[in-house]
Write a protein that holds these residues in place. Structure first.
Motif, mmCIF file in Angstrom:
data_model
loop_
_atom_site.group_PDB
_atom_site.id
_atom_site.type_symbol
_atom_site.label_atom_id
_atom_site.label_comp_id
_atom_site.label_asym_id
_atom_site.label_seq_id
_atom_site.Cartn_x
_atom_site.Cartn_y
_atom_site.Cartn_z
ATOM 1 N N GLN A 110 0.834 -1.205 0.000
ATOM 2 C CA GLN A 110 0.000 0.000 0.000
ATOM 3 C C GLN A 110 0.870 1.257 0.000
ATOM 4 O O GLN A 110 0.542 2.255 -0.660
ATOM 5 N N LEU A 111 1.984 1.206 0.706
ATOM 6 C CA LEU A 111 2.884 2.357 0.718
ATOM 7 C C LEU A 111 3.518 2.557 -0.658
ATOM 8 O O LEU A 111 3.644 3.702 -1.145
ATOM 9 N N ALA A 112 3.900 1.459 -1.295
ATOM 10 C CA ALA A 112 4.497 1.578 -2.632
ATOM 11 C C ALA A 112 3.496 2.179 -3.621
ATOM 12 O O ALA A 112 3.854 3.026 -4.460
ATOM 13 N N LYS A 113 2.234 1.764 -3.527
ATOM 14 C CA LYS A 113 1.194 2.324 -4.392
ATOM 15 C C LYS A 113 1.022 3.819 -4.138
ATOM 16 O O LYS A 113 0.891 4.621 -5.073
ATOM 17 N N ALA A 114 1.024 4.190 -2.853
ATOM 18 C CA ALA A 114 0.848 5.607 -2.512
ATOM 19 C C ALA A 114 2.036 6.431 -2.989
ATOM 20 O O ALA A 114 1.863 7.575 -3.442
ATOM 21 N N LEU A 115 3.226 5.861 -2.927
ATOM 22 C CA LEU A 115 4.414 6.588 -3.386
ATOM 23 C C LEU A 115 4.350 6.809 -4.908
ATOM 24 O O LEU A 115 4.737 7.870 -5.415
ATOM 25 N N THR A 116 3.878 5.798 -5.628
ATOM 26 C CA THR A 116 3.741 5.940 -7.084
ATOM 27 C C THR A 116 2.735 7.036 -7.428
ATOM 28 O O THR A 116 2.977 7.875 -8.315
ATOM 29 N N SER A 117 1.605 7.025 -6.729
ATOM 30 C CA SER A 117 0.587 8.057 -6.965
ATOM 31 C C SER A 117 1.125 9.437 -6.615
ATOM 32 O O SER A 117 0.858 10.414 -7.321
ATOM 33 N N GLU A 118 1.911 9.504 -5.544
ATOM 34 C CA GLU A 118 2.490 10.800 -5.160
ATOM 35 C C GLU A 118 3.427 11.320 -6.238
ATOM 36 O O GLU A 118 3.385 12.512 -6.597
ATOM 37 N N GLU A 119 4.251 10.434 -6.774
ATOM 38 C CA GLU A 119 5.206 10.852 -7.798
ATOM 39 C C GLU A 119 4.468 11.320 -9.058
ATOM 40 O O GLU A 119 4.851 12.329 -9.679
ATOM 41 N N THR A 120 3.424 10.620 -9.449
ATOM 42 C CA THR A 120 2.640 11.019 -10.624
ATOM 43 C C THR A 120 2.016 12.396 -10.424
ATOM 44 O O THR A 120 2.071 13.270 -11.316
ATOM 45 N N ASN A 121 1.429 12.609 -9.280
ATOM 46 C CA ASN A 121 0.798 13.902 -8.995
ATOM 47 C C ASN A 121 1.830 15.016 -8.868
ATOM 48 O O ASN A 121 1.551 16.173 -9.209
ATOM 49 N N ARG A 122 2.999 14.668 -8.409
ATOM 50 C CA ARG A 122 4.048 15.683 -8.316
ATOM 51 C C ARG A 122 4.449 16.162 -9.714
ATOM 52 O O ARG A 122 4.572 17.372 -9.965
ATOM 53 N N LYS A 123 4.647 15.205 -10.622
ATOM 54 C CA LYS A 123 5.027 15.573 -11.991
ATOM 55 C C LYS A 123 3.918 16.392 -12.672
ATOM 56 O O LYS A 123 4.201 17.347 -13.383
ATOM 57 N N THR A 124 2.676 15.993 -12.413
ATOM 58 C CA THR A 124 1.552 16.734 -12.995
ATOM 59 C C THR A 124 1.528 18.166 -12.488
ATOM 60 O O THR A 124 1.323 19.133 -13.247
ATOM 61 N N THR A 125 1.771 18.320 -11.225
ATOM 62 C CA THR A 125 1.757 19.662 -10.630
ATOM 63 C C THR A 125 2.878 20.521 -11.196
ATOM 64 O O THR A 125 2.686 21.718 -11.522
ATOM 65 N N VAL A 126 4.057 19.924 -11.364
ATOM 66 C CA VAL A 126 5.187 20.692 -11.926
ATOM 67 C C VAL A 126 4.878 21.106 -13.360
ATOM 68 O O VAL A 126 5.164 22.244 -13.784
ATOM 69 N N ARG A 127 4.254 20.192 -14.131
ATOM 70 C CA ARG A 127 3.946 20.508 -15.530
ATOM 71 C C ARG A 127 2.919 21.632 -15.629
ATOM 72 O O ARG A 127 3.091 22.585 -16.411
ATOM 73 N N TYR A 128 1.867 21.592 -14.843
ATOM 74 C CA TYR A 128 0.860 22.653 -14.875
ATOM 75 C C TYR A 128 1.411 23.971 -14.348
ATOM 76 O O TYR A 128 0.999 25.054 -14.785
ATOM 77 N N GLN A 129 2.377 23.875 -13.443
ATOM 78 C CA GLN A 129 2.990 25.118 -12.938
ATOM 79 C C GLN A 129 3.750 25.833 -14.047
ATOM 80 O O GLN A 129 3.689 27.062 -14.185
ATOM 81 N N GLN A 130 4.480 25.057 -14.877
ATOM 82 C CA GLN A 130 5.210 25.653 -15.992
ATOM 83 C C GLN A 130 4.242 26.224 -17.045
ATOM 84 O O GLN A 130 4.469 27.298 -17.607
ATOM 85 N N LEU A 131 3.134 25.498 -17.313
ATOM 86 C CA LEU A 131 2.146 25.988 -18.277
ATOM 87 C C LEU A 131 1.469 27.259 -17.780
ATOM 88 O O LEU A 131 1.155 28.161 -18.564
ATOM 89 N N LEU A 132 1.271 27.287 -16.424
ATOM 90 C CA LEU A 132 0.619 28.477 -15.880
ATOM 91 C C LEU A 132 1.512 29.708 -16.019
ATOM 92 O O LEU A 132 1.023 30.811 -16.298
ATOM 93 N N LYS A 133 2.812 29.525 -15.889
ATOM 94 C CA LYS A 133 3.735 30.652 -16.057
ATOM 95 C C LYS A 133 3.682 31.169 -17.502
ATOM 96 O O LYS A 133 3.856 32.368 -17.757
ATOM 97 N N ARG A 134 3.456 30.244 -18.430
ATOM 98 C CA ARG A 134 3.392 30.654 -19.845
ATOM 99 C C ARG A 134 1.958 31.012 -20.248
ATOM 100 O O ARG A 134 1.677 31.267 -21.427
ATOM 101 N N LYS A 135 1.061 30.955 -19.250
ATOM 102 C CA LYS A 135 -0.337 31.285 -19.465
ATOM 103 C C LYS A 135 -0.994 30.381 -20.496
ATOM 104 O O LYS A 135 -1.828 30.791 -21.295
#
Length: 387
Positions: A110-135
């Motif tokens: 269960q911890l390994a699954k949660a870590l995978t989900s965390e990593e996916t959401n982290r990458k998604t957040t970083v990508r949307y942050q860069q897009l938001l800077k470029r509007k």
């Protein structure tokens, strides 16, 4: 027999009786008056003693722990020898760990699954942050992605806590010694079902290198002992304690007084004194009854009189006879303290230099003339105490 002769016989007997009675009275009157009583006296001088107070005591364990299971399961094995010395952390019993190992494996997954989900959401957040800077995306989409990432982080924390708890439960399948000491009899055998927080214990561990001696004393007696202790110079002096075993033998190791309780028992009116005694050979066992001897912190000079010189009234009040300068006796009430050899320590009633009558006590009365045959000092071995 004529009437005259019959009267002569009683008259003769009467005259003879009168003569005998007169001789007896003359004999009593001529008996010489008794002379003065001869006595021996003891010249009172202080004797240096280190007094002790004897109290009944009972041995108590210095440390004692009852071993109980913290998880439920079937007892797999006992890993210690009954009666052996164990150290804190040694494994005493092992519960079948199969179920708890499975829980750990599930928590890890269960911890390994949660870590995978965390990593996916982290990458998604970083990508949307860069897009938001470029509007190239909206603020709402970025906020949703960031919230999902934080939820994933929280999920990781939850799964990590579950894994930690599973590992703790798994570790409890190895029942360890909480303290170092001598392990007792095992009350369970392999195959028994153990439950968490059960009332019955599996075994006990007793620390025997040192033991306590618990002594009960009345609150009045404790008050007197404390007053006496308060008069000594060194307030922090260690108070020695020795003990006598049940068979009357003297225990070789000596300890010291640890503390006295601050509460008086409602049922007995007593206070508990506690001493620590070394027990390197495990001679002293928990529950054993002993006689404890509490020594005063230092030696002092005390007035000591022989026990044979003490007389008691019908009510039991003690007193002694002393001889004054006019060779007259004086009965003086005294307050007795400790018993020392075949003598008594006199706490009140006498002063140094007085002469105490030590023989012919049965003939002693107050204010009679005596002849002192001999006088001795109270330095004989019979009146000394062990230091």
């Amino acid at each position: 027999m004529s009437l005259l002769n019959s009267l002569r016989l009683p008259l003769g007997l009467l005259l003879s009786s009168s003569l005998l009675l007169g001789c007896g009275e003359q004999t009593v009157e001529q008996r010489p008056a008794p002379g003065p009583i001869h006595v021996d006296v003891l010249n009172l001088t202080p004797t240096t003693l280190r007094l002790t107070t004897e109290l009944p005591g009972r041995i108590a364990a210095f440390k004692q722990a009852e071993v109980r299971p913290q998880v439920t399961g079937i007892l797999k094995s006992r890993l210690y020898k009954e009666g052996s010395q164990v150290k804190a952390g040694d494994v005493l019993y092992e519960i079948d760990p199969t179920t708890y190992q499975s829980n750990v494996n599930s928590a890890q997954a269960q911890l390994a699954k949660a870590l995978t989900s965390e990593e996916t959401n982290r990458k998604t957040t970083v990508r949307y942050q860069q897009l938001l800077k470029r509007k190239l995306t909206s603020q709402q989409i970025f906020d949703d992605a960031d919230a999902a990432y934080k939820e994933a982080q929280a999920e990781v924390a939850i799964r990590q806590a579950e894994l930690n708890y599973a590992n703790i439960e798994l570790s409890y399948t190895k029942i360890k010694a909480p303290i170092s000491g001598q392990a007792g009899l095992s009350l369970v055998s392999e195959g028994s079902l153990l439950t968490a927080e059960q009332s019955s214990y599996l075994t006990t561990i007793v620390q025997t290198a040192n033991v306590y001696v618990d002594m009960q004393q009345s609150s009045l007696a404790i008050t007197k002992i404390r007053k006496e202790f308060s008069t000594f110079k060194d307030k922090n002096a260690e108070i020695p304690v020795s003990i006598t075993l049940e068979d009357g033998s003297i225990y070789e190791e000596a300890g010291h007084l640890e503390f006295s309780d601050t509460l008086v028992s409602d049922s007995t009116g007593t206070i508990t004194l506690r001493a620590i005694i070394p027990n390197p050979d495990n001679i002293l066992l928990t529950g054993m009854y002993v006689r404890a001897h509490i020594s005063m912190p230092e030696a002092r000079g005390y007035l000591v009189v022989p026990q044979s010189a003490v007389v008691r009234s019908q009510s039991g009040e003690p007193s002694v006879f002393v001889v004054n300068q006019n060779n007259k006796t004086l009965r003086k009430p005294v307050v007795l303290g400790n018993e020392v050899g075949n003598g008594w320590v006199v706490k009140e009633g006498l002063i140094s230099g007085e002469q105490v009558v030590i023989n012919n006590i049965i003939n002693m009365k107050n204010d009679i003339t005596v002849v002192v045959d001999s006088s001795t000092d109270n330095t004989t071995p019979a009146l000394t105490s062990e230091e």
